[in-house]
Design a protein around this motif. Structure first.
Motif, mmCIF file in Angstrom:
data_model
loop_
_atom_site.group_PDB
_atom_site.id
_atom_site.type_symbol
_atom_site.label_atom_id
_atom_site.label_comp_id
_atom_site.label_asym_id
_atom_site.label_seq_id
_atom_site.Cartn_x
_atom_site.Cartn_y
_atom_site.Cartn_z
ATOM 1 N N ALA A 192 0.822 -1.210 0.000
ATOM 2 C CA ALA A 192 0.000 0.000 0.000
ATOM 3 C C ALA A 192 0.858 1.262 0.000
ATOM 4 O O ALA A 192 1.926 1.302 0.611
ATOM 5 C CB ALA A 192 -0.902 0.021 1.233
ATOM 6 N N LEU A 193 0.364 2.288 -0.692
ATOM 7 C CA LEU A 193 0.980 3.608 -0.563
ATOM 8 C C LEU A 193 0.653 4.127 0.825
ATOM 9 O O LEU A 193 -0.455 3.917 1.324
ATOM 10 C CB LEU A 193 0.393 4.583 -1.582
ATOM 11 C CG LEU A 193 0.831 4.468 -3.016
ATOM 12 C CD1 LEU A 193 0.081 5.489 -3.871
ATOM 13 C CD2 LEU A 193 2.329 4.677 -3.153
ATOM 14 N N SER A 202 -2.027 10.986 11.576
ATOM 15 C CA SER A 202 -2.603 9.743 11.064
ATOM 16 C C SER A 202 -1.883 9.364 9.775
ATOM 17 O O SER A 202 -0.945 10.036 9.349
ATOM 18 C CB SER A 202 -4.111 9.904 10.811
ATOM 19 O OG SER A 202 -4.698 8.633 10.571
ATOM 20 N N LEU A 203 -2.376 8.290 9.165
ATOM 21 C CA LEU A 203 -1.851 7.809 7.892
ATOM 22 C C LEU A 203 -3.011 7.380 7.012
ATOM 23 O O LEU A 203 -4.031 6.886 7.511
ATOM 24 C CB LEU A 203 -0.933 6.595 8.125
ATOM 25 C CG LEU A 203 0.269 6.806 9.035
ATOM 26 C CD1 LEU A 203 0.879 5.456 9.421
ATOM 27 C CD2 LEU A 203 1.301 7.690 8.355
ATOM 28 N N GLN A 204 -2.845 7.566 5.712
ATOM 29 C CA GLN A 204 -3.793 6.991 4.766
ATOM 30 C C GLN A 204 -3.060 5.898 4.004
ATOM 31 O O GLN A 204 -1.914 6.091 3.582
ATOM 32 C CB GLN A 204 -4.324 8.028 3.770
ATOM 33 C CG GLN A 204 -5.355 7.423 2.816
ATOM 34 C CD GLN A 204 -5.869 8.408 1.780
ATOM 35 O OE1 GLN A 204 -5.109 9.037 1.067
ATOM 36 N NE2 GLN A 204 -7.185 8.532 1.713
ATOM 37 N N PHE A 205 -3.729 4.764 3.849
ATOM 38 C CA PHE A 205 -3.197 3.645 3.085
ATOM 39 C C PHE A 205 -4.002 3.549 1.797
ATOM 40 O O PHE A 205 -5.236 3.499 1.841
ATOM 41 C CB PHE A 205 -3.342 2.329 3.869
ATOM 42 C CG PHE A 205 -2.623 2.337 5.191
ATOM 43 C CD1 PHE A 205 -1.330 1.852 5.289
ATOM 44 C CD2 PHE A 205 -3.239 2.834 6.333
ATOM 45 C CE1 PHE A 205 -0.664 1.856 6.514
ATOM 46 C CE2 PHE A 205 -2.579 2.842 7.558
ATOM 47 C CZ PHE A 205 -1.289 2.351 7.645
ATOM 48 N N ILE A 206 -3.305 3.530 0.645
ATOM 49 C CA ILE A 206 -3.985 3.381 -0.644
ATOM 50 C C ILE A 206 -3.510 2.072 -1.254
ATOM 51 O O ILE A 206 -2.322 1.901 -1.561
ATOM 52 C CB ILE A 206 -3.683 4.561 -1.592
ATOM 53 C CG1 ILE A 206 -4.072 5.889 -0.936
ATOM 54 C CG2 ILE A 206 -4.439 4.364 -2.915
ATOM 55 C CD1 ILE A 206 -3.736 7.121 -1.769
ATOM 56 N N ALA A 207 -4.441 1.150 -1.432
ATOM 57 C CA ALA A 207 -4.133 -0.171 -1.987
ATOM 58 C C ALA A 207 -3.893 -0.064 -3.492
ATOM 59 O O ALA A 207 -4.240 0.937 -4.131
ATOM 60 C CB ALA A 207 -5.284 -1.131 -1.709
ATOM 61 N N THR A 208 -3.345 -1.111 -4.063
ATOM 62 C CA THR A 208 -3.061 -1.114 -5.499
ATOM 63 C C THR A 208 -4.330 -0.952 -6.325
ATOM 64 O O THR A 208 -4.302 -0.388 -7.409
ATOM 65 C CB THR A 208 -2.326 -2.405 -5.924
ATOM 66 O OG1 THR A 208 -3.103 -3.532 -5.512
ATOM 67 C CG2 THR A 208 -0.943 -2.475 -5.304
ATOM 68 N N ASP A 209 -5.484 -1.399 -5.786
ATOM 69 C CA ASP A 209 -6.755 -1.256 -6.504
ATOM 70 C C ASP A 209 -7.427 0.097 -6.255
ATOM 71 O O ASP A 209 -8.525 0.353 -6.737
ATOM 72 C CB ASP A 209 -7.711 -2.389 -6.140
ATOM 73 C CG ASP A 209 -8.177 -2.358 -4.690
ATOM 74 O OD1 ASP A 209 -7.765 -1.454 -3.925
ATOM 75 O OD2 ASP A 209 -8.956 -3.259 -4.310
ATOM 76 N N GLY A 210 -6.774 0.971 -5.465
ATOM 77 C CA GLY A 210 -7.324 2.299 -5.184
ATOM 78 C C GLY A 210 -8.126 2.387 -3.907
ATOM 79 O O GLY A 210 -8.552 3.475 -3.522
ATOM 80 N N GLY A 211 -8.346 1.266 -3.228
ATOM 81 C CA GLY A 211 -9.063 1.294 -1.961
ATOM 82 C C GLY A 211 -8.285 2.110 -0.942
ATOM 83 O O GLY A 211 -7.060 2.006 -0.860
ATOM 84 N N LYS A 212 -9.005 2.923 -0.181
ATOM 85 C CA LYS A 212 -8.360 3.807 0.789
ATOM 86 C C LYS A 212 -8.881 3.537 2.193
ATOM 87 O O LYS A 212 -10.063 3.318 2.385
ATOM 88 C CB LYS A 212 -8.628 5.269 0.419
ATOM 89 C CG LYS A 212 -8.057 5.651 -0.934
ATOM 90 C CD LYS A 212 -8.498 7.042 -1.345
ATOM 91 C CE LYS A 212 -8.026 7.370 -2.726
ATOM 92 N NZ LYS A 212 -8.887 6.863 -3.767
#
Length: 170
Positions: A22-23, A35-45
């Motif tokens: 994840a980004l 905090s942190l945001q996680f962005i998956a390869t499919d764009g899920g946040k």
């Protein structure tokens, strides 16, 4: 730079890190991490549980010598705006946070013109992206920018990243 989300969105990483696949986008109030945001390869946040996002943002680019500061909802939108204009961008992460981020940026940089870059959620009741962006711009005496898709808006297109994908970065 080769993360599938970045490639699909046609943007650079702009300081984002990787955690597993994840980004990882830090969410800050000034220099303080909240905090942190996680962005998956499919764009899920998703956000870090228990982290604060209200009034916090992620910045892309430097305000030093800048002619304006843009404020946008999401990371890909903010990256696209920065890449197209060279202006620094504060990523608010959602429409409901635009006003708080605009006010924080206005307080931090009182002489820097602010451009609130709306998502145009034309197919969503009440168009929250545009409504919240208008409210944020009014609150700080900023300028409102809205993506222009002309008459050939692709299905689901709402933001400046979508506009760049449909019409080119220029």
């Amino acid at each position: 730079g080769d993360h599938r989300y970045l490639v699909r969105k046609g943007i650079k990483a702009h300081g984002a890190r990787l955690h597993n696949s994840a980004l990882l986008i830090p969410i800050r109030d000034g220099d303080e991490l909240h905090s942190l945001q996680f962005i998956a390869t499919d764009g899920g946040k998703r956000f870090l549980a228990g982290g604060r996002t209200a009034g916090c943002c992620y910045t892309i680019g430097s305000t030093q010598g800048a002619g304006a500061l843009c404020i946008a909802e999401g990371f890909a939108t903010g990256a696209t705006i920065h890449e197209a204009t060279g202006h620094p961008v504060a990523v608010a992460f959602n429409a409901g946070n635009l006003k708080a981020v605009a006010q924080a940026m206005h307080e931090r940089f009182p002489t820097l013109p602010l451009i609130v870059c709306a998502d145009d959620d034309a197919t969503t009741s009440g168009n929250p992206g545009l409504t919240k962006a208008e409210e944020a711009a009014r609150a700080v005496g900023g300028v409102l920018a809205v993506p222009d898709f002309d008459s050939d808006r692709p299905e689901g297109a709402t933001d400046f990243n979508d506009m760049a994908a449909a019409r080119g970065i220029d």
